[in-house]
Scaffold this motif. Structure first.
Motif, PDB file in Angstrom:
ATOM      1  N   VAL A   1       0.857  -1.182   0.000  1.00 56.53           N
ATOM      2  CA  VAL A   1       0.000   0.000   0.000  1.00 56.53           C
ATOM      3  C   VAL A   1       0.895   1.235   0.000  1.00 56.53           C
ATOM      4  CG1 VAL A   1      -1.792   1.259   1.243  1.00 56.53           C
ATOM      5  CG2 VAL A   1      -1.758  -1.240   1.319  1.00 56.53           C
ATOM      6  N   LYS A   2       0.806   2.026  -1.065  1.00 54.79           N
ATOM      7  CA  LYS A   2       1.609   3.243  -1.163  1.00 54.79           C
ATOM      8  C   LYS A   2       1.038   4.323  -0.247  1.00 54.79           C
ATOM      9  CE  LYS A   2       4.072   1.578  -4.533  1.00 54.79           C
ATOM     10  NZ  LYS A   2       5.273   0.925  -4.261  1.00 54.79           N
ATOM     11  N   PRO A   3       1.902   5.063   0.438  1.00 57.30           N
ATOM     12  CA  PRO A   3       1.401   6.097   1.348  1.00 57.30           C
ATOM     13  C   PRO A   3       0.850   7.302   0.597  1.00 57.30           C
ATOM     14  CG  PRO A   3       3.784   6.140   1.268  1.00 57.30           C
ATOM     15  CD  PRO A   3       3.344   4.952   0.456  1.00 57.30           C
ATOM     16  N   ASN A   4      -0.088   7.983   1.212  1.00 53.11           N
ATOM     17  CA  ASN A   4      -0.603   9.243   0.664  1.00 53.11           C
ATOM     18  C   ASN A   4       0.316  10.351   1.142  1.00 53.11           C
ATOM     19  OD1 ASN A   4      -2.809   8.042  -0.566  1.00 53.11           O
ATOM     20  ND2 ASN A   4      -4.014   8.148   1.298  1.00 53.11           N
ATOM     21  N   LEU A   5       1.058  10.941   0.225  1.00 54.90           N
ATOM     22  CA  LEU A   5       2.008  11.987   0.577  1.00 54.90           C
ATOM     23  C   LEU A   5       1.342  13.353   0.516  1.00 54.90           C
ATOM     24  CD1 LEU A   5       5.060  10.717  -1.481  1.00 54.90           C
ATOM     25  CD2 LEU A   5       4.664  10.440   0.949  1.00 54.90           C
ATOM     26  N   PRO A   6       1.792  14.280   1.334  1.00 55.12           N
ATOM     27  CA  PRO A   6       1.271  15.647   1.238  1.00 55.12           C
ATOM     28  C   PRO A   6       1.617  16.247  -0.130  1.00 55.12           C
ATOM     29  CG  PRO A   6       2.592  15.358   3.232  1.00 55.12           C
ATOM     30  CD  PRO A   6       2.740  14.121   2.424  1.00 55.12           C
ATOM     31  N   PRO A   7       0.807  17.159  -0.630  1.00 50.08           N
ATOM     32  CA  PRO A   7       1.041  17.708  -1.973  1.00 50.08           C
ATOM     33  C   PRO A   7       2.377  18.438  -2.132  1.00 50.08           C
ATOM     34  CG  PRO A   7      -0.855  18.759  -0.929  1.00 50.08           C
ATOM     35  CD  PRO A   7      -0.379  17.693  -0.008  1.00 50.08           C
ATOM     36  N   ARG A   8       2.956  18.943  -1.070  1.00 53.92           N
ATOM     37  CA  ARG A   8       4.205  19.697  -1.188  1.00 53.92           C
ATOM     38  C   ARG A   8       5.435  18.837  -0.913  1.00 53.92           C
ATOM     39  NH1 ARG A   8       3.830  25.792   0.385  1.00 53.92           N
ATOM     40  NH2 ARG A   8       5.999  25.408   0.002  1.00 53.92           N
ATOM     41  N   ARG A  35       8.748  16.962  -1.416  1.00 55.78           N
ATOM     42  CA  ARG A  35       9.881  17.101  -2.337  1.00 55.78           C
ATOM     43  C   ARG A  35      10.721  15.846  -2.233  1.00 55.78           C
ATOM     44  NH1 ARG A  35      12.351  23.073  -1.288  1.00 55.78           N
ATOM     45  NH2 ARG A  35      10.531  24.237  -1.935  1.00 55.78           N
ATOM     46  N   SER A  36      10.623  14.959  -3.201  1.00 60.26           N
ATOM     47  CA  SER A  36      11.383  13.725  -3.095  1.00 60.26           C
ATOM     48  C   SER A  36      12.064  13.311  -4.385  1.00 60.26           C
ATOM     49  CB  SER A  36      10.483  12.599  -2.593  1.00 60.26           C
ATOM     50  OG  SER A  36       9.322  12.519  -3.362  1.00 60.26           O
ATOM     51  N   SER A  37      11.800  13.990  -5.482  1.00 66.70           N
ATOM     52  CA  SER A  37      12.443  13.642  -6.743  1.00 66.70           C
ATOM     53  C   SER A  37      12.269  14.798  -7.730  1.00 66.70           C
ATOM     54  CB  SER A  37      11.812  12.365  -7.309  1.00 66.70           C
ATOM     55  OG  SER A  37      12.556  11.909  -8.406  1.00 66.70           O
ATOM     56  N   MET A  38      12.891  14.651  -8.890  1.00 72.01           N
ATOM     57  CA  MET A  38      12.795  15.671  -9.936  1.00 72.01           C
ATOM     58  C   MET A  38      12.155  15.061 -11.176  1.00 72.01           C
ATOM     59  SD  MET A  38      14.189  18.244  -8.463  1.00 72.01           S
ATOM     60  CE  MET A  38      14.540  19.440  -9.698  1.00 72.01           C
ATOM     61  N   ALA A  39      11.431  15.890 -11.924  1.00 73.64           N
ATOM     62  CA  ALA A  39      10.814  15.457 -13.172  1.00 73.64           C
ATOM     63  C   ALA A  39      11.035  16.540 -14.222  1.00 73.64           C
ATOM     64  CB  ALA A  39       9.339  15.194 -12.980  1.00 73.64           C
ATOM     65  N   LEU A  40      11.252  16.111 -15.461  1.00 76.33           N
ATOM     66  CA  LEU A  40      11.501  17.040 -16.565  1.00 76.33           C
ATOM     67  C   LEU A  40      10.535  16.742 -17.696  1.00 76.33           C
ATOM     68  CD1 LEU A  40      13.456  19.176 -17.933  1.00 76.33           C
ATOM     69  CD2 LEU A  40      14.605  17.200 -18.913  1.00 76.33           C
ATOM     70  N   GLU A  41      10.004  17.795 -18.288  1.00 78.02           N
ATOM     71  CA  GLU A  41       9.211  17.682 -19.508  1.00 78.02           C
ATOM     72  C   GLU A  41      10.065  18.265 -20.635  1.00 78.02           C
ATOM     73  OE1 GLU A  41       5.071  18.955 -19.190  1.00 78.02           O
ATOM     74  OE2 GLU A  41       5.345  18.919 -17.009  1.00 78.02           O
ATOM     75  N   PRO A  42      10.800  17.418 -21.376  1.00 77.64           N
ATOM     76  CA  PRO A  42      11.778  17.914 -22.361  1.00 77.64           C
ATOM     77  C   PRO A  42      11.166  18.766 -23.465  1.00 77.64           C
ATOM     78  CG  PRO A  42      11.954  15.525 -22.097  1.00 77.64           C
ATOM     79  CD  PRO A  42      10.789  15.969 -21.301  1.00 77.64           C
ATOM     80  N   LEU A  93      10.972  21.860 -15.607  1.00 78.71           N
ATOM     81  CA  LEU A  93      11.563  21.120 -14.496  1.00 78.71           C
ATOM     82  C   LEU A  93      10.698  21.335 -13.262  1.00 78.71           C
ATOM     83  CD1 LEU A  93      14.047  19.398 -13.741  1.00 78.71           C
ATOM     84  CD2 LEU A  93      15.150  21.501 -13.029  1.00 78.71           C
ATOM     85  N   ARG A  94      10.373  20.232 -12.591  1.00 78.68           N
ATOM     86  CA  ARG A  94       9.523  20.354 -11.408  1.00 78.68           C
ATOM     87  C   ARG A  94       9.902  19.292 -10.388  1.00 78.68           C
ATOM     88  NH1 ARG A  94       5.923  16.246 -11.703  1.00 78.68           N
ATOM     89  NH2 ARG A  94       5.563  15.376 -13.761  1.00 78.68           N
ATOM     90  N   LEU A  95       9.540  19.550  -9.141  1.00 79.38           N
ATOM     91  CA  LEU A  95       9.705  18.566  -8.083  1.00 79.38           C
ATOM     92  C   LEU A  95       8.546  17.594  -8.157  1.00 79.38           C
ATOM     93  CD1 LEU A  95      10.705  21.053  -5.303  1.00 79.38           C
ATOM     94  CD2 LEU A  95      12.140  19.227  -6.145  1.00 79.38           C
ATOM     95  N   SER A  96       8.837  16.308  -8.000  1.00 81.39           N
ATOM     96  CA  SER A  96       7.777  15.308  -8.062  1.00 81.39           C
ATOM     97  C   SER A  96       7.681  14.554  -6.751  1.00 81.39           C
ATOM     98  CB  SER A  96       8.041  14.340  -9.219  1.00 81.39           C
ATOM     99  OG  SER A  96       9.104  13.480  -8.903  1.00 81.39           O
ATOM    100  N   GLN A  97       6.659  13.738  -6.627  1.00 81.98           N
ATOM    101  CA  GLN A  97       6.434  12.968  -5.413  1.00 81.98           C
ATOM    102  C   GLN A  97       6.936  11.534  -5.535  1.00 81.98           C
ATOM    103  OE1 GLN A  97       2.256  13.375  -4.578  1.00 81.98           O
ATOM    104  NE2 GLN A  97       2.672  15.026  -3.158  1.00 81.98           N
ATOM    105  N   GLU A  98       7.659  11.221  -6.577  1.00 79.97           N
ATOM    106  CA  GLU A  98       8.225   9.882  -6.708  1.00 79.97           C
ATOM    107  C   GLU A  98       9.305   9.731  -5.634  1.00 79.97           C
ATOM    108  OE1 GLU A  98      11.096   7.476  -9.755  1.00 79.97           O
ATOM    109  OE2 GLU A  98       9.804   9.023 -10.569  1.00 79.97           O
ATOM    110  N   PHE A  99       9.116   8.824  -4.704  1.00 79.01           N
ATOM    111  CA  PHE A  99      10.012   8.744  -3.560  1.00 79.01           C
ATOM    112  C   PHE A  99      10.853   7.476  -3.520  1.00 79.01           C
ATOM    113  CE2 PHE A  99       5.999   6.951  -2.345  1.00 79.01           C
ATOM    114  CZ  PHE A  99       6.328   5.809  -1.654  1.00 79.01           C
TER     115      PHE A  99
END
Length: 137
Positions: free
Chosen positions: A29-36, A38-45, A102-108
């Protein structure tokens, strides 16, 4: 003297024992993380204009990008690499990005076994994350 501490400790133990269960069943069961979170980075090239602001503002020099000019004399992103092992997840690069590429993502789940796996090719990662779930590659 010693009985008060023992009774207080037993009271806390019984309260926790009969209280609500606080255990998380993480892998299943994946945890429900708060919307803010900061655990990874994501890029939309496709949004990136290769301006280099993220490279210049990064305090640990985590980001390395290369670009080339196309036929319209416009910069096109060629490579975008991040050394996540040195990243503080401070968000300065995401705040400086004028297009929001470039944005911070919730992928932990970022744990790795070898240091070389912390050198991320962000273009390849974005292609993997955009694949439909049934596709392999």
């Amino acid at each position: 003297m010693f009985g008060n501490g023992l009774i207080k400790g037993l009271r806390i133990t019984l309260k926790r024992f009969y209280g609500p269960n606080l255990t998380e069943y993480y892998p299943e069961v994946k945890p429900n993380l708060p919307p803010r979170t900061r655990s990874s980075m994501a890029l939309e090239p496709e949004k990136c204009i290769s301006c280099g602001l993220c490279v210049n503002i990064c305090p640990n020099q985590v980001i390395n990008l290369t670009s080339e000019k196309d036929g319209n004399n416009k910069r096109v992103l060629k490579t975008y690499h991040m050394n996540i092992g040195r990243c503080l997840l401070c968000g300065l690069c995401t705040q400086s990005c004028p297009t929001g590429a470039l944005r911070l993502s919730q992928e932990f789940e970022n744990a790795v076994y070898h240091r070389e796996e912390l050198l991320w090719d962000m273009i390849a990662r974005s292609k993997r994350s955009n694949k439909p779930s049934g596709e392999e590659g």
